[in-house]
Design a protein around this motif. Structure first.
Motif, short mmCIF file in Angstrom:
data_model
loop_
_atom_site.label_atom_id
_atom_site.label_comp_id
_atom_site.label_asym_id
_atom_site.label_seq_id
_atom_site.Cartn_x
_atom_site.Cartn_y
_atom_site.Cartn_z
N VAL A 60 32.64 -36.89 -1.36
CA VAL A 60 33.26 -37.08 -0.31
C VAL A 60 33.24 -35.64 0.52
O VAL A 60 33.26 -34.86 -0.53
N ALA A 61 32.05 -35.39 1.62
CA ALA A 61 32.42 -34.35 2.00
C ALA A 61 33.33 -33.79 2.24
O ALA A 61 34.36 -34.17 3.15
N GLN A 62 34.40 -32.67 2.11
CA GLN A 62 35.64 -32.22 2.45
C GLN A 62 35.60 -31.71 3.81
O GLN A 62 34.45 -30.41 3.58
N HIS A 63 35.76 -31.32 5.06
CA HIS A 63 35.82 -30.49 6.23
C HIS A 63 37.18 -30.06 6.18
O HIS A 63 37.27 -30.11 7.78
N PRO A 64 38.32 -29.59 5.78
CA PRO A 64 39.60 -29.53 5.44
C PRO A 64 40.59 -29.35 7.24
O PRO A 64 41.59 -29.90 7.08
N LYS A 65 39.45 -28.18 7.71
CA LYS A 65 39.70 -28.07 8.99
C LYS A 65 39.48 -27.95 9.83
O LYS A 65 39.78 -27.60 11.24
N ALA A 66 38.30 -28.12 10.05
CA ALA A 66 37.87 -28.63 10.80
C ALA A 66 37.90 -29.73 12.05
O ALA A 66 38.50 -31.36 11.66
N LEU A 67 37.24 -29.91 12.97
CA LEU A 67 37.06 -31.73 13.61
C LEU A 67 35.83 -31.75 13.55
O LEU A 67 35.15 -31.89 13.40
N ILE A 68 36.04 -33.44 12.91
CA ILE A 68 34.91 -34.38 12.44
C ILE A 68 35.25 -35.15 14.38
O ILE A 68 35.70 -35.64 14.57
N LEU A 69 33.51 -34.95 14.97
CA LEU A 69 33.63 -35.99 15.75
C LEU A 69 31.37 -36.97 15.65
O LEU A 69 31.40 -36.72 15.21
N PRO A 70 31.67 -37.41 16.45
CA PRO A 70 30.11 -38.44 16.84
C PRO A 70 29.78 -37.13 17.06
O PRO A 70 29.92 -36.63 17.70
N GLY A 71 28.44 -37.47 17.01
CA GLY A 71 27.82 -36.72 16.93
C GLY A 71 27.23 -36.10 19.18
O GLY A 71 27.53 -37.65 18.93
N PHE A 72 26.90 -35.18 19.06
CA PHE A 72 26.68 -34.82 20.61
C PHE A 72 25.83 -35.91 20.40
O PHE A 72 24.64 -36.37 19.80
N ILE A 73 25.78 -36.55 22.53
CA ILE A 73 24.07 -36.99 22.58
C ILE A 73 23.58 -36.36 23.83
O ILE A 73 24.47 -36.21 25.15
N ASP A 74 22.62 -35.91 24.16
CA ASP A 74 21.92 -35.35 25.04
C ASP A 74 21.23 -36.14 25.84
O ASP A 74 19.95 -36.50 25.29
N THR A 75 21.49 -36.58 27.21
CA THR A 75 21.25 -37.71 27.83
C THR A 75 19.71 -36.94 28.63
O THR A 75 19.48 -37.68 29.73
N HIS A 76 19.02 -35.94 28.38
CA HIS A 76 18.00 -34.81 29.79
C HIS A 76 17.58 -34.04 28.87
O HIS A 76 18.59 -33.13 29.27
N ILE A 77 16.44 -34.10 28.12
CA ILE A 77 15.87 -32.32 27.56
C ILE A 77 14.35 -33.46 27.44
O ILE A 77 13.54 -34.26 27.04
N HIS A 78 13.84 -31.63 28.16
CA HIS A 78 12.01 -31.73 28.06
C HIS A 78 11.53 -31.37 26.29
O HIS A 78 12.06 -29.93 26.09
N PHE A 79 11.18 -31.73 25.56
CA PHE A 79 10.46 -31.29 23.70
C PHE A 79 9.68 -30.45 24.41
O PHE A 79 9.55 -29.09 24.22
N PRO A 80 8.37 -30.51 25.62
CA PRO A 80 7.79 -29.32 25.85
C PRO A 80 8.04 -28.58 25.94
O PRO A 80 7.57 -27.47 26.75
#
Ligand code: GUN
Ligand code: ZN
Length: 441
Positions: A60-80
């Motif tokens: 069990v990864a413990q993060h007692p004080k931290a907030l755990i959310l679903p990962g962020f989603i970036d809907t527009h980014i240019h890899f190059p």
């Protein structure tokens, strides 16, 4: 039985917050557990005392004080554009010619693309972004490198090679190369492989002929589950150029509509300067307008009128648009979105911003059963956030009274430093090498 679990303060959204309190739009568990299956998906989510028996004997990864959310989603980014970010002093068309088109030519080299793909995914992970809609360069090698790196990390990406056949340097133009055939080949190799999905990516109407846009539309009809991503109405000179290039179309948006490029899987970056007829086209096709605040401010393009688009019934997503955008961090992107709306007398509550970065963006992509929430069956992609990550944040947090204020501190003052860990399919994506070296004394 789960293969692993994570424990801490869990936050996930159920629907877009409405009104000041956002009551009922989210679920918060002060001491919660997410149970993760061997397939990297969430098996169960609940209070730690309720799930305690199910985590006996598993890590069990413990993060007692931290907030755990679903990962962020970036809907527009240019890899190059990782080495275009922070290029000085130009508006869109000059910025493209002077910096972007020059840099993107380097992605003809597969080694350059592979090295930069590693950098790109490390940077996204540092910022807590677990899924992104990525523009490649015009070279198949760039998207090949991108998908290969995503696949090896277990991450799910949406990406496509930019296609262009006019108004750019010769080396980027599809003259006699048939970029549609190259896209088809990449679709066959990557679309639906593991978590990867393909987006047909005509760069924008300025750099495509009528024939190329039509061919992109044909490809979308042939594979109806592909995405489509492009730019729309970002800059006044760009719009004037499109009018000149397509004199028979009543508007910029109409050019895309006629080519068959609009639909519920179509992501249109910017949408800053649209008339009412264009809004109706976007609404009727259920296309998504992508708000890129740091880019719009940095390139001096304009202010996204969130209220006007949302009240016209248009679906809206949020994105960084690196390297026109100035931060990989969705937290910083939300901070700038807040300011863009403030300038127009509009609001973006912290709850609305965090919903948008997670569930909202997932819904815009039609992927809300898979990403964007902490729900059984979804992938175990998480971001773990510490609202006391910097001295300024810790100092401010001493006066914070509730979750909503904490979220507002996170989005206003937070960036990659606030990301304690990012998990992809339940596995930590950040290792000690991701942390910058300590400051020189
Ligand atoms: N319009 C066409 N190409 C681009 C690009 O690379 N970035 C931005 N911000 N706008 C564009
Ligand atoms: Zn862009």
């Amino acid at each position: 039985m789960g293969a692993g679990a994570i424990r801490g303060r869990l936050l996930t959204f159920r629907r877009a917050p409405i009104g000041a309190s956002g009551a009922g739009s989210y679920s918060y568990i002060d001491d919660g557990i997410v149970l993760i299956g061997a397939d990297g998906r969430i098996e169960a989510v609940g209070r730690a005392d309720e799930l305690a028996a199910r985590v006996v004997g598993i890590p069990v990864a413990q993060h007692p004080k931290a907030l755990i959310l679903p990962g962020f989603i970036d809907t527009h980014i240019h890899f190059p554009q990782t080495q275009v970010i922070a290029s000085y002093g130009a508006q869109l068309l000059e910025w493209l010619e002077k910096y972007t088109f020059v840099e993107e030519q380097k992605y003809a080299d597969a080694d350059h693309a592979a090295r930069n793909a590693d950098f790109f995914f490390d940077e996204l992970a540092r910022c807590g972004t677990t899924t992104a809609c990525c523009y490649g360069s015009v070279h198949a090698a760039s998207v090949e490198a991108l998908f290969a790196a995503a696949d090896s990390r277990g991450a799910g990406m949406i990406a496509g090679t930019a296609i262009m056949d006019r108004n750019g340097p010769q080396a980027l133009l599809d003259v006699g190369k048939d970029s549609i055939a190259a896209s088809r080949d990449l679709i066959r190799r990557w679309h639906g492989k593991g978590r990867q999905r393909y987006a047909v990516t005509p760069r924008f109407a300025v750099t495509s002929t009528e024939a190329q846009l039509a061919a992109a539309g044909t490809l979308l009809r042939e594979f109806p589950d592909l995405y489509m991503q492009t730019h729309l109405a970002e800059n006044r000179d760009e719009i004037a150029t499109v009018r000149r290039l397509f004199p028979n179309d009543p508007s910029y948006t109409a050019v895309y509509a006629r080519a068959g490029l609009l639909g519920p899987r179509s992501l249109l970056g910017h949408c800053l300067h649209l008339d009412d007829g264009e809004l109706a086209l976007l609404r009727d096709t259920r296309s998504v307008a992508v708000f890129c605040p740091t880019s719009n401010l940095f390139i001096g393009s304009g202010l996204f009128d969130y209220e006007r688009l949302a009240s016209a019934g248009i679906r809206v997503a949020l994105a960084t648009d690196v390297g026109g955008g100035t931060s990989y961090s969705m937290l910083q992107t939300a901070a700038e979105a807040y300011k863009v709306l403030q300038l127009q007398g509009q609001n973006l509550s912290a709850l609305a911003a965090f919903d948008l970065m997670t569930r909202g963006n997932a819904t815009a992509l039609g992927l809300d059963a898979e990403i964007g929430t902490l729900t059984a069956g979804a992938y175990a992609d998480f971001v773990v956030l510490d609202a006391r990550a910097t001295s300024a944040m810790a100092h401010r947090m001493a006066t914070v009274r509730d979750l909503e204020e904490e979220l507002f501190v996170l989005m206003t003052l937070g960036d990659d430093r606030a990301v304690v860990q990012t998990y992809i399919k339940g596995k930590p994506a950040l290792t000690p090498r991701h942390r910058p070296p300590p400051p020189i004394p």
